[in-house]
Design a protein around this motif. Structure first.
Motif, PDB file in Angstrom:
ATOM      1  N   ALA A 290       1.241  -0.988 -13.221  1.00  0.00           N
ATOM      2  CA  ALA A 290       1.959  -1.979 -12.422  1.00  0.00           C
ATOM      3  C   ALA A 290       1.803  -3.404 -12.956  1.00  0.00           C
ATOM      4  CB  ALA A 290       1.473  -1.924 -10.975  1.00  0.00           C
TER       5      ALA A 290
ATOM      6  N   MET B   2      -3.258   2.843 -12.147  1.00  0.00           N
ATOM      7  CA  MET B   2      -2.190   2.187 -11.389  1.00  0.00           C
ATOM      8  C   MET B   2      -2.082   0.712 -11.763  1.00  0.00           C
ATOM      9  SD  MET B   2      -1.991   3.817  -7.591  1.00  0.00           S
ATOM     10  CE  MET B   2      -3.542   3.118  -7.037  1.00  0.00           C
TER      11      MET B   2
ATOM     12  N   GLU C 116       0.801  -1.224   0.000  1.00  0.00           N
ATOM     13  CA  GLU C 116       0.000   0.000   0.000  1.00  0.00           C
ATOM     14  C   GLU C 116       0.837   1.280   0.000  1.00  0.00           C
ATOM     15  OE1 GLU C 116      -2.899   2.794  -0.176  1.00  0.00           O
ATOM     16  OE2 GLU C 116      -2.928   0.682  -0.772  1.00  0.00           O
TER      17      GLU C 116
ATOM     18  N   GLU D  34      -7.126   4.473  -9.795  1.00  0.00           N
ATOM     19  CA  GLU D  34      -6.892   3.087  -9.381  1.00  0.00           C
ATOM     20  C   GLU D  34      -6.689   2.174 -10.583  1.00  0.00           C
ATOM     21  OE1 GLU D  34      -6.434   2.366  -6.099  1.00  0.00           O
ATOM     22  OE2 GLU D  34      -6.671   4.526  -5.862  1.00  0.00           O
TER      23      GLU D  34
ATOM     24  N   ARG E 129       1.785   1.862  -3.522  1.00  0.00           N
ATOM     25  CA  ARG E 129       0.644   2.338  -4.322  1.00  0.00           C
ATOM     26  C   ARG E 129       0.365   3.807  -4.034  1.00  0.00           C
ATOM     27  NH1 ARG E 129      -2.161  -2.879  -3.407  1.00  0.00           N
ATOM     28  NH2 ARG E 129      -3.065  -1.916  -1.566  1.00  0.00           N
TER      29      ARG E 129
ATOM     30  N   ARG F 130      -0.227   6.968  -6.519  1.00  0.00           N
ATOM     31  CA  ARG F 130      -1.427   7.809  -6.486  1.00  0.00           C
ATOM     32  C   ARG F 130      -1.054   9.284  -6.424  1.00  0.00           C
ATOM     33  NH1 ARG F 130      -3.179   4.142  -2.450  1.00  0.00           N
ATOM     34  NH2 ARG F 130      -4.711   2.665  -3.279  1.00  0.00           N
TER      35      ARG F 130
END
Length: 202
Positions: free
Chosen positions: A167, A163, A134, A160, A137, A141
């Protein structure tokens, strides 16, 4: 999972200072055992202590239990968070995509593929994984939101999903070597450039 925070981050009461060497030995023991094929469930505090050459009490003075210790060990495996410079959305995204699936420790090549089934089977292990991923991430963001605020990226961006688009290919390539003809060094930039083509402001 009752406590996802390592005791290493908690304030310490007065007394004998903790041994950095013992901390290192304990974390190294966890990673060695995982690299040798032990599952997370099969790991025991007793076994870790024996491998590290310390007593069980030494481990419990530092971590609340096996899951907190696992979290710190897997963070070690991943290495430090990349630090975007904030000069260019593209440069920052290339840096972050390049860190996806990248581990500084060579034992990761044996450990990570074996952890995937365990993460999928166990809600506790899934939460450990999420606690590691997280913060990474969140960095992505922040870069994407900065790009939206600056007008470089579309205002209607689904952050989201973007991402995942950034990834996913890197993770699949590094975990599975899905296409051996893709160059690992240039791939982050190629992924970012292809995604940017669809999300840049017109």
């Amino acid at each position: 999972m009752s406590d996802m925070t390592s005791n290493a981050d908690a304030p310490r009461s007065p007394g004998r200072p903790r041994s950095v060497r013992a901390d290192e030995a304990i974390v190294e023991a966890v990673l060695d055992l995982l690299a040798e094929g032990s599952t997370i469930d099969a790991l025991s505090i007793e076994g870790i202590a024996a491998r590290a050459g310390v007593g069980k009490a030494t481990i419990y003075r530092r971590w609340s239990g096996k899951e907190a210790l696992m979290l710190d060990a897997l963070r070690r495996l991943k290495g430090v968070l990349p630090q975007p410079a904030g000069h260019s959305v593209r440069e920052d995204l290339v840096l972050l995509v390049g860190a996806v699936g990248h581990n500084v420790d060579p034992r990761a090549a044996k450990i990570m593929p074996c952890l995937v089934p365990e993460v999928n089977r166990s809600p506790d292990h899934f939460r450990v994984y999420q606690n590691i991923i997280e913060p990474r991430r969140q960095l992505m963001r922040e870069v994407l939101r900065w790009g939206v605020r600056s007008g470089e990226l579309r205002a209607d961006l689904d952050i989201e999903v973007v991402m995942a688009l950034l990834a996913g290919p890197m993770l699949v390539q590094r975990m599975l070597r899905w296409n051996p003809d893709l160059d690992d060094d240039s791939l982050p930039g190629r992924i970012v450039d292809n995604v940017l083509g669809g999300i840049q402001a017109r």
